[in-house]
Design a protein around this motif. Structure first.
Motif, PDB file in Angstrom:
ATOM      1  N   ASN A 103       1.014  -1.139  -0.152  1.00 43.64           N
ATOM      2  CA  ASN A 103      -0.041   0.032  -0.006  1.00 43.64           C
ATOM      3  C   ASN A 103       0.821   1.439  -0.087  1.00 43.64           C
ATOM      4  O   ASN A 103       1.701   1.541   1.082  1.00 43.64           O
ATOM      5  CB  ASN A 103      -0.685   0.087   1.314  1.00 43.64           C
ATOM      6  CG  ASN A 103      -1.859  -1.423   1.537  1.00 43.64           C
ATOM      7  OD1 ASN A 103      -2.496  -1.566   0.413  1.00 43.64           O
ATOM      8  ND2 ASN A 103      -1.406  -2.087   2.518  1.00 43.64           N
ATOM      9  N   ALA A 104       1.014   1.850  -1.001  1.00 44.64           N
ATOM     10  CA  ALA A 104       1.596   3.031  -1.117  1.00 44.64           C
ATOM     11  C   ALA A 104       1.099   4.124  -2.261  1.00 44.64           C
ATOM     12  O   ALA A 104       0.658   3.619  -3.100  1.00 44.64           O
ATOM     13  CB  ALA A 104       3.190   2.895  -1.340  1.00 44.64           C
ATOM     14  N   PHE A 105       1.603   5.337  -2.198  1.00 45.63           N
ATOM     15  CA  PHE A 105       1.170   6.233  -3.181  1.00 45.63           C
ATOM     16  C   PHE A 105      -0.267   6.412  -3.370  1.00 45.63           C
ATOM     17  O   PHE A 105      -0.895   6.540  -4.522  1.00 45.63           O
ATOM     18  CB  PHE A 105       1.797   6.393  -4.659  1.00 45.63           C
ATOM     19  CG  PHE A 105       3.374   6.023  -4.163  1.00 45.63           C
ATOM     20  CD1 PHE A 105       4.404   7.022  -3.903  1.00 45.63           C
ATOM     21  CD2 PHE A 105       4.218   4.675  -4.472  1.00 45.63           C
ATOM     22  CE1 PHE A 105       5.650   6.788  -3.433  1.00 45.63           C
ATOM     23  CE2 PHE A 105       5.407   4.634  -4.091  1.00 45.63           C
ATOM     24  CZ  PHE A 105       6.176   5.571  -3.663  1.00 45.63           C
ATOM     25  N   GLY A 106      -1.190   5.870  -2.322  1.00 44.17           N
ATOM     26  CA  GLY A 106      -2.480   5.879  -2.407  1.00 44.17           C
ATOM     27  C   GLY A 106      -3.232   4.733  -3.240  1.00 44.17           C
ATOM     28  O   GLY A 106      -4.233   4.985  -3.549  1.00 44.17           O
ATOM     29  N   LYS A 107      -2.510   3.705  -3.194  1.00 47.68           N
ATOM     30  CA  LYS A 107      -3.165   2.775  -3.958  1.00 47.68           C
ATOM     31  C   LYS A 107      -2.390   1.339  -3.591  1.00 47.68           C
ATOM     32  O   LYS A 107      -1.278   1.399  -2.962  1.00 47.68           O
ATOM     33  CB  LYS A 107      -3.125   2.644  -5.602  1.00 47.68           C
ATOM     34  CG  LYS A 107      -1.742   2.680  -6.113  1.00 47.68           C
ATOM     35  CD  LYS A 107      -1.983   2.849  -7.595  1.00 47.68           C
ATOM     36  CE  LYS A 107      -0.670   3.167  -8.292  1.00 47.68           C
ATOM     37  NZ  LYS A 107      -0.776   3.355  -9.781  1.00 47.68           N
ATOM     38  N   SER A 108      -2.912   0.221  -3.673  1.00 49.35           N
ATOM     39  CA  SER A 108      -2.488  -1.111  -3.294  1.00 49.35           C
ATOM     40  C   SER A 108      -2.203  -1.978  -4.540  1.00 49.35           C
ATOM     41  O   SER A 108      -2.974  -1.813  -5.457  1.00 49.35           O
ATOM     42  CB  SER A 108      -3.758  -1.792  -2.422  1.00 49.35           C
ATOM     43  OG  SER A 108      -3.922  -1.261  -1.348  1.00 49.35           O
ATOM     44  N   MET A 109      -1.163  -2.507  -4.480  1.00 48.77           N
ATOM     45  CA  MET A 109      -0.655  -3.580  -5.625  1.00 48.77           C
ATOM     46  C   MET A 109      -0.419  -4.723  -4.865  1.00 48.77           C
ATOM     47  O   MET A 109       0.595  -4.767  -4.073  1.00 48.77           O
ATOM     48  CB  MET A 109       0.527  -2.824  -6.126  1.00 48.77           C
ATOM     49  CG  MET A 109       0.193  -1.474  -7.017  1.00 48.77           C
ATOM     50  SD  MET A 109      -0.888  -1.290  -8.230  1.00 48.77           S
ATOM     51  CE  MET A 109       0.021  -1.808  -9.498  1.00 48.77           C
ATOM     52  N   THR A 110      -0.700  -5.455  -5.689  1.00 45.43           N
ATOM     53  CA  THR A 110      -0.456  -7.086  -5.115  1.00 45.43           C
ATOM     54  C   THR A 110       0.280  -7.849  -6.048  1.00 45.43           C
ATOM     55  O   THR A 110       0.063  -7.914  -7.107  1.00 45.43           O
ATOM     56  CB  THR A 110      -1.773  -7.883  -4.788  1.00 45.43           C
ATOM     57  OG1 THR A 110      -2.585  -7.178  -3.998  1.00 45.43           O
ATOM     58  CG2 THR A 110      -1.335  -9.338  -4.248  1.00 45.43           C
ATOM     59  N   ALA A 111       1.375  -8.591  -5.594  1.00 43.89           N
ATOM     60  CA  ALA A 111       2.352  -9.490  -6.428  1.00 43.89           C
ATOM     61  C   ALA A 111       2.238 -11.001  -5.858  1.00 43.89           C
ATOM     62  O   ALA A 111       1.805 -10.980  -4.761  1.00 43.89           O
ATOM     63  CB  ALA A 111       3.558  -9.005  -6.392  1.00 43.89           C
ATOM     64  N   HIS A 112       2.642 -11.905  -6.811  1.00 45.03           N
ATOM     65  CA  HIS A 112       2.400 -13.293  -6.378  1.00 45.03           C
ATOM     66  C   HIS A 112       3.831 -13.676  -6.902  1.00 45.03           C
ATOM     67  O   HIS A 112       4.390 -13.271  -7.966  1.00 45.03           O
ATOM     68  CB  HIS A 112       1.172 -13.981  -6.887  1.00 45.03           C
ATOM     69  CG  HIS A 112       1.194 -14.141  -8.352  1.00 45.03           C
ATOM     70  ND1 HIS A 112       0.598 -13.129  -9.041  1.00 45.03           N
ATOM     71  CD2 HIS A 112       1.494 -14.892  -9.326  1.00 45.03           C
ATOM     72  CE1 HIS A 112       0.853 -13.514 -10.306  1.00 45.03           C
ATOM     73  NE2 HIS A 112       1.144 -14.499 -10.411  1.00 45.03           N
ATOM     74  N   LEU A 113       4.216 -14.748  -6.220  1.00 49.81           N
ATOM     75  CA  LEU A 113       5.525 -15.320  -6.871  1.00 49.81           C
ATOM     76  C   LEU A 113       5.848 -16.844  -6.086  1.00 49.81           C
ATOM     77  O   LEU A 113       5.396 -17.057  -5.147  1.00 49.81           O
ATOM     78  CB  LEU A 113       6.817 -14.570  -6.068  1.00 49.81           C
ATOM     79  CG  LEU A 113       8.100 -14.863  -6.418  1.00 49.81           C
ATOM     80  CD1 LEU A 113       8.393 -14.331  -8.099  1.00 49.81           C
ATOM     81  CD2 LEU A 113       8.977 -14.420  -5.585  1.00 49.81           C
ATOM     82  N   PRO A 114       5.898 -17.954  -6.995  1.00 51.07           N
ATOM     83  CA  PRO A 114       6.306 -19.191  -6.424  1.00 51.07           C
ATOM     84  C   PRO A 114       7.687 -19.272  -5.600  1.00 51.07           C
ATOM     85  O   PRO A 114       8.482 -18.538  -5.816  1.00 51.07           O
ATOM     86  CB  PRO A 114       6.258 -20.180  -7.622  1.00 51.07           C
ATOM     87  CG  PRO A 114       6.662 -19.074  -8.961  1.00 51.07           C
ATOM     88  CD  PRO A 114       6.291 -17.804  -8.584  1.00 51.07           C
ATOM     89  N   VAL A 115       7.571 -20.291  -4.798  1.00 48.85           N
ATOM     90  CA  VAL A 115       8.979 -20.599  -3.973  1.00 48.85           C
ATOM     91  C   VAL A 115       9.542 -21.420  -5.070  1.00 48.85           C
ATOM     92  O   VAL A 115       9.446 -22.437  -5.549  1.00 48.85           O
ATOM     93  CB  VAL A 115       8.412 -21.382  -2.645  1.00 48.85           C
ATOM     94  CG1 VAL A 115       9.851 -21.732  -1.848  1.00 48.85           C
ATOM     95  CG2 VAL A 115       7.515 -20.313  -1.937  1.00 48.85           C
ATOM     96  N   MET A 116      10.650 -20.890  -5.442  1.00 49.67           N
ATOM     97  CA  MET A 116      11.549 -21.324  -6.439  1.00 49.67           C
ATOM     98  C   MET A 116      13.162 -21.772  -6.057  1.00 49.67           C
ATOM     99  O   MET A 116      13.520 -21.022  -4.994  1.00 49.67           O
ATOM    100  CB  MET A 116      11.785 -20.196  -7.650  1.00 49.67           C
ATOM    101  CG  MET A 116      10.364 -19.949  -8.369  1.00 49.67           C
ATOM    102  SD  MET A 116      10.786 -18.762  -9.690  1.00 49.67           S
ATOM    103  CE  MET A 116      10.858 -17.077  -8.654  1.00 49.67           C
ATOM    104  N   ASP A 117      13.826 -22.536  -6.531  1.00 54.27           N
ATOM    105  CA  ASP A 117      15.097 -22.884  -6.513  1.00 54.27           C
ATOM    106  C   ASP A 117      15.912 -22.029  -7.334  1.00 54.27           C
ATOM    107  O   ASP A 117      15.480 -21.022  -8.154  1.00 54.27           O
ATOM    108  CB  ASP A 117      15.209 -24.338  -6.550  1.00 54.27           C
ATOM    109  CG  ASP A 117      15.070 -24.722  -8.012  1.00 54.27           C
ATOM    110  OD1 ASP A 117      14.669 -23.882  -9.021  1.00 54.27           O
ATOM    111  OD2 ASP A 117      15.021 -25.851  -8.174  1.00 54.27           O
ATOM    112  N   TYR A 118      17.128 -22.242  -7.353  1.00 48.93           N
ATOM    113  CA  TYR A 118      18.123 -21.294  -7.985  1.00 48.93           C
ATOM    114  C   TYR A 118      17.935 -21.463  -9.598  1.00 48.93           C
ATOM    115  O   TYR A 118      18.624 -20.883 -10.331  1.00 48.93           O
ATOM    116  CB  TYR A 118      19.715 -21.676  -7.561  1.00 48.93           C
ATOM    117  CG  TYR A 118      20.139 -23.105  -8.048  1.00 48.93           C
ATOM    118  CD1 TYR A 118      20.625 -23.462  -9.247  1.00 48.93           C
ATOM    119  CD2 TYR A 118      19.748 -24.342  -7.309  1.00 48.93           C
ATOM    120  CE1 TYR A 118      21.155 -24.483  -9.585  1.00 48.93           C
ATOM    121  CE2 TYR A 118      20.158 -25.601  -7.631  1.00 48.93           C
ATOM    122  CZ  TYR A 118      20.756 -25.748  -8.942  1.00 48.93           C
ATOM    123  OH  TYR A 118      21.240 -27.145  -9.287  1.00 48.93           O
TER     124      TYR A 118
END
Length: 193
Positions: free
Chosen positions: A62-77
């Motif tokens: 939550n920043a600059f007046g808006k919310s942004m959501t990201a997703h990411l898998p748990v990954m290896d190298y």
């Protein structure tokens, strides 16, 4: 308050690290820049989701007046999802997801360009060898050009394959030029031996 265009113009290159083919932005640096530009910024993590033994993490900034959501898998190298990841792997993914969610506001967004592009299939070594053989058998510059262009398309930007094709092409090109010069000096039409 800074705009998205202001934030996306920030150069983050000195604060990234490479792991394999991926570039990562330091989450600590991203948080620092975020809070310098919006001291009221906050973030939260969603409940991780599981898919066939792998885990996806979520982060909302939550920043600059808006919310942004990201997703990411748990990954290896190798950038592959880890089956049954341990808490350290999940924590690492959460911090990377935080940096990614911050990037959605503009800070370091450019380092993610192309991340969703599919990986190119591996080059078939036998087919590459056949294309290089065609190059080395070229009996004129016109034929060499056709064979070279076909091989370049086949390589699909694979650095090692492109190097092999360019090396073979340069060798045969020089040979064709030398033979043409010698034939011209003797007043004979050129024929490859």
């Amino acid at each position: 308050m800074k705009t998205f265009n202001d934030l996306r113009a920030i150069n983050v290159n000195e604060h990234t690290e490479k792991k394999g083919k991926l570039t990562y932005l330091s989450w600590a640096w991203a948080v620092d820049v975020l809070l310098q530009n919006d001291p009221k910024a906050s973030w939260s993590y969603g409940i991780p989701a599981t898919y066939a033994g792998t885990v996806m993490v979520f982060c909302t900034v939550n920043a600059f007046g808006k919310s942004m959501t990201a997703h990411l898998p748990v990954m290896d190298y190798k950038n592959q999802a880890i089956e049954n990841p341990n808490s350290m792997a999940v924590n690492t993914a959460m911090q990377r997801c935080l940096a990614k969610a911050i990037a959605l506001h503009g800070i370091g967004l450019y380092i993610y360009a192309g991340e969703d592009l599919p990986e190119a299939p591996p080059i078939n070594a036998q087919e590459l060898a056949e294309l290089i053989e065609k190059i080395t058998q070229s009996d004129s510059m016109a034929v060499l050009k056709i064979n070279y262009e076909a091989a370049i398309v086949f390589c699909n930007n694979d650095t090692d394959s492109l190097k092999a094709v360019r090396t073979a092409t340069q060798i045969i090109k020089e040979e064709l030029m030398i033979n043409a010069i010698e034939a011209s000096a003797e007043g004979l039409p050129y024929e490859k031996s």
